[in-house]
Design a protein around this motif. Structure first.
Motif, short mmCIF file in Angstrom:
data_model
loop_
_atom_site.label_atom_id
_atom_site.label_comp_id
_atom_site.label_asym_id
_atom_site.label_seq_id
_atom_site.Cartn_x
_atom_site.Cartn_y
_atom_site.Cartn_z
N LEU A 1 -6.42 -23.36 -6.94
CA LEU A 1 -7.08 -24.51 -7.56
C LEU A 1 -7.93 -25.30 -6.58
O LEU A 1 -9.08 -25.69 -6.90
CB LEU A 1 -6.03 -25.42 -8.20
N VAL A 2 -7.43 -25.55 -5.38
CA VAL A 2 -8.17 -26.37 -4.41
C VAL A 2 -9.50 -25.72 -4.02
O VAL A 2 -10.55 -26.39 -4.04
CB VAL A 2 -7.30 -26.66 -3.17
N PRO A 3 -9.57 -24.41 -3.69
CA PRO A 3 -10.87 -23.82 -3.39
C PRO A 3 -11.83 -23.82 -4.59
O PRO A 3 -13.05 -23.98 -4.41
CB PRO A 3 -10.52 -22.38 -2.98
N MET A 4 -11.30 -23.66 -5.82
CA MET A 4 -12.17 -23.70 -7.00
C MET A 4 -12.80 -25.08 -7.17
O MET A 4 -14.01 -25.20 -7.44
CB MET A 4 -11.38 -23.31 -8.25
N VAL A 5 -12.01 -26.13 -7.04
CA VAL A 5 -12.54 -27.50 -7.14
C VAL A 5 -13.53 -27.75 -6.02
O VAL A 5 -14.60 -28.34 -6.23
CB VAL A 5 -11.39 -28.52 -7.12
N LEU B 1 -21.57 -32.17 4.47
CA LEU B 1 -20.48 -32.39 3.51
C LEU B 1 -19.95 -31.07 2.99
O LEU B 1 -18.73 -30.90 2.83
CB LEU B 1 -20.98 -33.26 2.36
N GLN B 2 -20.84 -30.12 2.73
CA GLN B 2 -20.41 -28.80 2.28
C GLN B 2 -19.43 -28.18 3.29
O GLN B 2 -18.39 -27.65 2.91
CB GLN B 2 -21.62 -27.87 2.12
N ARG B 3 -19.79 -28.25 4.56
CA ARG B 3 -18.95 -27.64 5.59
C ARG B 3 -17.60 -28.33 5.69
O ARG B 3 -16.56 -27.66 5.80
CB ARG B 3 -19.68 -27.69 6.93
N VAL B 4 -17.62 -29.65 5.66
CA VAL B 4 -16.36 -30.40 5.77
C VAL B 4 -15.44 -30.08 4.60
O VAL B 4 -14.24 -29.82 4.78
CB VAL B 4 -16.65 -31.92 5.86
N VAL B 5 -16.00 -30.09 3.38
CA VAL B 5 -15.20 -29.82 2.19
C VAL B 5 -14.65 -28.40 2.22
O VAL B 5 -13.47 -28.15 1.89
CB VAL B 5 -16.03 -30.06 0.92
N THR B 6 -15.48 -27.44 2.64
CA THR B 6 -15.04 -26.04 2.68
C THR B 6 -13.89 -25.84 3.66
O THR B 6 -12.86 -25.24 3.32
CB THR B 6 -16.22 -25.13 3.07
N VAL B 7 -14.07 -26.33 4.87
CA VAL B 7 -13.01 -26.16 5.88
C VAL B 7 -11.74 -26.89 5.45
O VAL B 7 -10.62 -26.37 5.61
CB VAL B 7 -13.50 -26.67 7.26
N ALA B 8 -11.89 -28.08 4.87
CA ALA B 8 -10.71 -28.84 4.43
C ALA B 8 -9.98 -28.12 3.30
O ALA B 8 -8.74 -28.05 3.29
CB ALA B 8 -11.13 -30.24 3.98
N ALA B 9 -10.73 -27.57 2.35
CA ALA B 9 -10.11 -26.89 1.20
C ALA B 9 -9.32 -25.65 1.65
O ALA B 9 -8.18 -25.43 1.21
CB ALA B 9 -11.17 -26.50 0.19
#
Length: 539
Positions: free
Chosen positions: A17-21, A35-43
């Motif tokens: 679920l987290v990677p899909m969101v 922001l894309q990079r931060v969100v991707t690494v965090a997810a």
């Protein structure tokens, strides 16, 4: 201490679920690359932490199952309906190893600065969202508790892989992508036919219910269903003779894409074979066929690798070859064989991914991945070490995990004692020696030999001395000015992957103990069935 049942369902769904969101969020914020990079690494980091928690819980408390939306339990006398997610020691281990790979590769890709199209000024806005969807598909495949959800997981990760494979839209990548699409569609159609066959036979697609109901199905029907599913999974796992598509497809993609494909996509197919073999069709009705397929996969793959001069194609053939080791362990239908196969899957995911990441660094350093153009790479001791350790590991040199996994498989084959098992042992030894020869060939031509002695050395871009450039995280590989520069964000995840491979060596005893327990659980399918159905088939 018993875990709180209220947060177990949340934990199990997080890797999917987290990677899909996050994929949806990064797609909406395509104009904000940071922001894309931060969100991707965090997810992916969240998915990794959740996977580690599940590994701990399954090791201490056993198997967990959740029916999404509450469609199961006492209010549903016919058993769980809809989507069922199940996590046991096998799936938890696959999740942990996969999320390590996914996290390291995405950091590597960010460092490489993947670009969309042919211009260096155009940032990739679709790469990270697609990568997150691939992550969700891989994780969901390991958690799927019903056949149709497994099919959906395959389609999710394959849809994402189509985009990643053709990133940049060069003619070579489009041609490879077209071939990959056709093979994948054939595999999906066969899988879909198998799903229809399974539902017509058992009246359910829930794996636990199918496991119970297939016992009452005539042997001929069961074998026919098993054969259909094996063909579908065999294509995805690249088992000979269903593996010819892989060496033509994977080498054309960018280095991080090739790395994650080589490390994970075929292993999802191997995982599906393990589930089908142990849960749905125990008894060894097709063990001899699988043993023969495993032997041919080993030998054909490694002979193909010997004939290659491009390092990416060479590694793609070794990838096919070593799938044979995993099939060997599964086909023995023993706890020792399953344990060795699980250990070898984890080993191969880490080592094969690492080698493809190193090839990306070689391309950065030397401007080519062709053995006819490479030479003098020993001038970069760091690059040499990053290649040598996983290369020796893949070749099965003691005391690395490749050696440990191969010895465990051979021990399981000797315990079996059949003629086919001994042939597989001989094939394993030959394949291991030839793998070492292939890796030594890359080392001598790419590292020991002087660049001037390479037959086509003058055609590759001349690179300056090895350099780790901390400011080069946004460099484009297509920019020849970057040849000779290895961004720190590419080197660090590669080094982490090398270290992860060494962990399997340093802690081989505890890890093999874990795989022994995982093999015991999946060999006793009642553990899985009772976790999902609560003590038997409902309905």
């Amino acid at each position: 201490m018993t875990p709180d049942p209220t947060w177990i369902p949340v934990l199990i769904t997080m890797p999917t679920l987290v990677p899909m969101v996050a994929a949806a969020l990064t797609l909406l914020r395509g104009r904000s690359p940071v922001l894309q990079r931060v969100v991707t690494v965090a997810a992916i980091s969240v998915a990794f932490v959740a996977s580690c928690l599940m590994l701990y819980l399954t090791n201490t408390h056993g198997t967990f199952a959740v029916a999404i939306g509450g469609w199961g339990g006492k209010g549903f006398p016919n058993g769980p309906l809809g989507i069922t997610l199940v996590v046991d020691q096998l799936s938890a281990l696959m999740l942990v190893v996969s999320t390590i790979v996914l996290l390291c590769v995405v950091v590597y890709a960010i460092g490489q600065g993947l670009r969309d199209g042919g211009t260096t000024q155009q940032p990739v806005s679709i790469f990270l969202p697609t990568y997150l969807i691939l992550c969700a598909g891989v994780c969901n495949a390991f958690l799927a508790g019903d056949l149709f959800n497994l099919y959906v997981s395959f389609e999710v990760l394959l849809s994402a892989s189509f985009v990643l494979l053709t990133l940049g839209a060069s003619g070579e990548r489009v041609r490879a992508g077209a071939s990959y699409v056709m093979v994948s569609m054939v595999s999906s159609l066969i899988f879909l036919a198998g799903i229809a066959f399974a539902y017509a036979t058992t009246g359910t697609l829930n794996l636990a219910q199918m496991a119970v109901r297939l016992d009452a199905v005539p042997d001929g029907t069961r074998n026919a269903l098993y054969a259909v599913l094996l063909v579908a999974f065999g294509i995805k796992a690249a088992v000979f003779p269903l593996s010819t598509w892989l060496p033509d497809s994977y080498p054309t993609a960018p280095a991080p894409v090739t790395a994650v494909f080589a490390g994970l996509l075929t292993k999802v197919g191997v995982y599906a074979i393990i589930r089908a073999h142990t849960l749905l069709f125990p008894g060894g009705s097709m063990d001899n066929m699988l043993l023969i397929a495993g032997l041919l996969t080993m030998l054909v793959g490694i002979f193909g690798a010997i004939a290659q001069s491009d390092v990416k194609r060479l590694l793609s053939f070794t990838l096919v070859s070593h799938i044979g080791y995993m099939v060997f362990g599964v086909a023995l239908s023993s706890k020792l064989g399953l344990s060795a196969a699980i250990y070898y899957v984890a080993h191969h995911i880490l080592v094969q991914t690492t080698l493809f990441l190193v090839v990306g660094l070689i391309e950065r350093q030397a401007g080519s991945a062709s053995l006819r153009r490479l030479g003098g790479l020993l001038a970069s001791p760091l690059l040499a070490a990053l290649f040598l350790i996983p290369a020796l590991n893949l070749g099965g040199i003691p005391p690395f995990s490749g050696f440990i996994g191969k010895v465990a498989l051979m021990e399981a084959g000797a315990e079996d004692g059949s003629v086919l098992a001994w042939l597989l042992i001989a094939g394993s030894v030959i394949t291991s020696l030839l793998t070492l020869y292939v890796m030594a060939r890359v080392w001598t031509k790419g590292f020991w030999r002087a660049r001037a002695d390479a037959p086509e050395g003058e055609l590759a871009d001349r690179a300056p001395s090895a350099l780790i450039d901390e400011s080069a995280t946004d460099a484009s590989f297509d920019d020849r000015a970057d040849v000779g520069r290895m961004p720190i964000a590419m080197v660090v995840p590669t080094a982490i992957m090398v270290a992860a491979g060494l962990v399997l060596t340093l802690w081989a005893g505890p890890i093999l103990g874990f795989t022994d327990r995982a093999a015991t659980d999946i060999a006793d399918r009642n553990v899985y069935v009772q976790s999902v159905l609560g003590g038997g088939d409902h309905g």
